[in-house]
Scaffold this active site. Structure first.
Site, short mmCIF file in Angstrom:
data_model
loop_
_atom_site.label_atom_id
_atom_site.label_comp_id
_atom_site.label_asym_id
_atom_site.label_seq_id
_atom_site.Cartn_x
_atom_site.Cartn_y
_atom_site.Cartn_z
N LYS A 1 82.31 50.10 45.67
CA LYS A 1 80.97 49.62 45.29
C LYS A 1 80.98 49.31 43.79
CE LYS A 1 77.15 52.47 45.17
NZ LYS A 1 76.74 52.45 43.73
N GLU B 1 78.43 47.74 40.48
CA GLU B 1 77.07 47.46 40.03
C GLU B 1 77.00 46.09 39.35
OE1 GLU B 1 75.58 50.61 37.54
OE2 GLU B 1 75.93 52.14 39.07
N GLU C 1 68.48 49.86 44.25
CA GLU C 1 67.99 51.13 43.69
C GLU C 1 66.70 50.91 42.91
OE1 GLU C 1 70.99 53.50 41.77
OE2 GLU C 1 69.53 54.93 40.98
N ASP D 1 79.48 57.48 41.52
CA ASP D 1 79.81 57.89 40.15
C ASP D 1 78.73 58.85 39.63
OD1 ASP D 1 77.81 56.04 39.82
OD2 ASP D 1 78.87 54.80 38.36
N SER D 2 77.71 59.13 40.47
CA SER D 2 76.77 60.21 40.16
C SER D 2 77.51 61.55 40.09
CB SER D 2 75.65 60.26 41.20
OG SER D 2 76.17 60.26 42.51
N ASP E 1 82.61 54.39 44.42
CA ASP E 1 82.15 53.64 43.24
C ASP E 1 83.30 53.32 42.31
OD1 ASP E 1 79.44 53.14 43.45
OD2 ASP E 1 78.84 55.05 42.56
O1 KIV Z 1 76.40 57.03 42.30
C1 KIV Z 1 75.55 57.14 43.18
O2 KIV Z 1 75.25 58.23 43.69
C2 KIV Z 1 74.85 55.93 43.60
C3 KIV Z 1 73.67 56.09 44.49
C4 KIV Z 1 72.51 56.55 43.72
C5 KIV Z 1 73.36 54.85 45.25
O3 KIV Z 1 75.22 54.86 43.24
#
Ligand code: KIV
Length: 272
Positions: A121, A123, A190, A52-53, A91
């Site tokens: 994934k 969080e 992280e 989600d980055s 994510d």
């Molecule tokens: O969204 C992302 O890029 C991440 C990584 C920093 C692990 O969750």
């Protein structure tokens, strides 16, 4: 530890657990589009994370919170079309799993069905255990994410190292163990102290993949645009830049502009 490295035609969640058993470190990078994912996959990176980055890197938002499930599915489906070997983990974005396990399952199913990704994934630790259980119950592999969890940035207030204090470190270890017990196939840690991350990796059977978590974990993940230097305003201590593409691309664009304006481009061979 085995001395010969096993070749994987297609990396699966089981391959990652096998890599940990064999003492082979796991490589993971982000991608959000077809062209970047093609390059990452061809470089034999084990896991491609559609993070989600993308909210920061692709859309220019300050945080990861604004990206939507539809947008994640769009990015993930482009990455899946490019991937032949890498495991593609996607994510679940902020708001798509925290409120209710049924909504979490619906979001995870949409990701799997509409993008073709191989795992999701999420969080968080114990507080999202019911959502994780529900998703796993539908046969969808889940990667956990502990330590600095950017979707909670407004709760933390800063992006500094997490779990330095004993109570938070204790909670992180308990959360990691409970994610393993629930059935997660791997965990991202992280920005936590290296010693703590190494302890978690040592106490779990499933692989722990670190970002800013030191060398004692089972694998590493970086945001691709950061490690190739396309972004250049972000300088955390954990980031190693392998290229300086911002400067290289900027030089190329400036040269192109000069060539267009001076009528050096196109030349006779570059036309029909
Ligand atoms: O969204 C992302 O890029 C991440 C990584 C920093 C692990 O969750």
């Amino acid at each position: 530890m085995s001395s010969t490295k096993k070749q994987y035609k297609r990396v699966t969640t089981n391959s990652l657990i096998e890599m940990k058993k064999n003492g082979e470190k796991i490589s993971m990078l982000t991608a959000y589009d077809y062209t970047m994912a093609k390059i990452v996959d061809a470089a034999n990176i084990d896991v491609i994370l559609v993070g989600d980055s993308a909210s920061n890197v692709m859309a220019g938002h300050e945080t990861t919170l604004p990206i939507t499930l539809d947008q994640m599915i769009y990015h993930a489906s482009s990455v899946v079309r490019a991937s032949q070997r890498s495991l593609v983990v996607v994510d679940l974005p902020f708001g798509s799993y925290q409120s209710d396990p049924k909504i979490a399952l619906r979001s995870a199913i949409r990701i799997m069905k509409e993008s073709g990704g191989h795992a999701v994934k999420l969080e968080g630790g114990k507080e999202i255990k019911d959502s994780i259980k529900k998703i796993l119950g539908a046969g969808i592999p889940v990667m956990g994410h502990l330590g600095l969890t950017p979707q909670s940035i407004y709760k933390f207030g800063t992006y500094t190292v997490r779990a330095k204090a004993e109570a938070e470190a204790k909670k992180l270890i308990e959360d990691a163990k409970s994610l393993e017990k629930l059935g997660c196939f791997s965990i991202v840690l992280e920005k936590v102290p290296a010693e703590l991350a190494a302890q978690v990796a040592c106490e779990l059977q499933i692989p722990v993949i670190g970002i800013g978590a030191g060398a004692g974990v089972d694998g590493q993940v970086l945001v691709t645009h950061d490690m190739v230097g396309m972004t250049h305003e972000f300088h955390p201590r954990f980031l190693r830049r392998y290229l300086n593409l911002f400067e290289d691309m900027s030089n190329a664009f400036q040269q192109y502009s000069k060539d267009v304006k001076s009528q050096n481009f196109p030349n006779n061979q570059e036309q029909y």
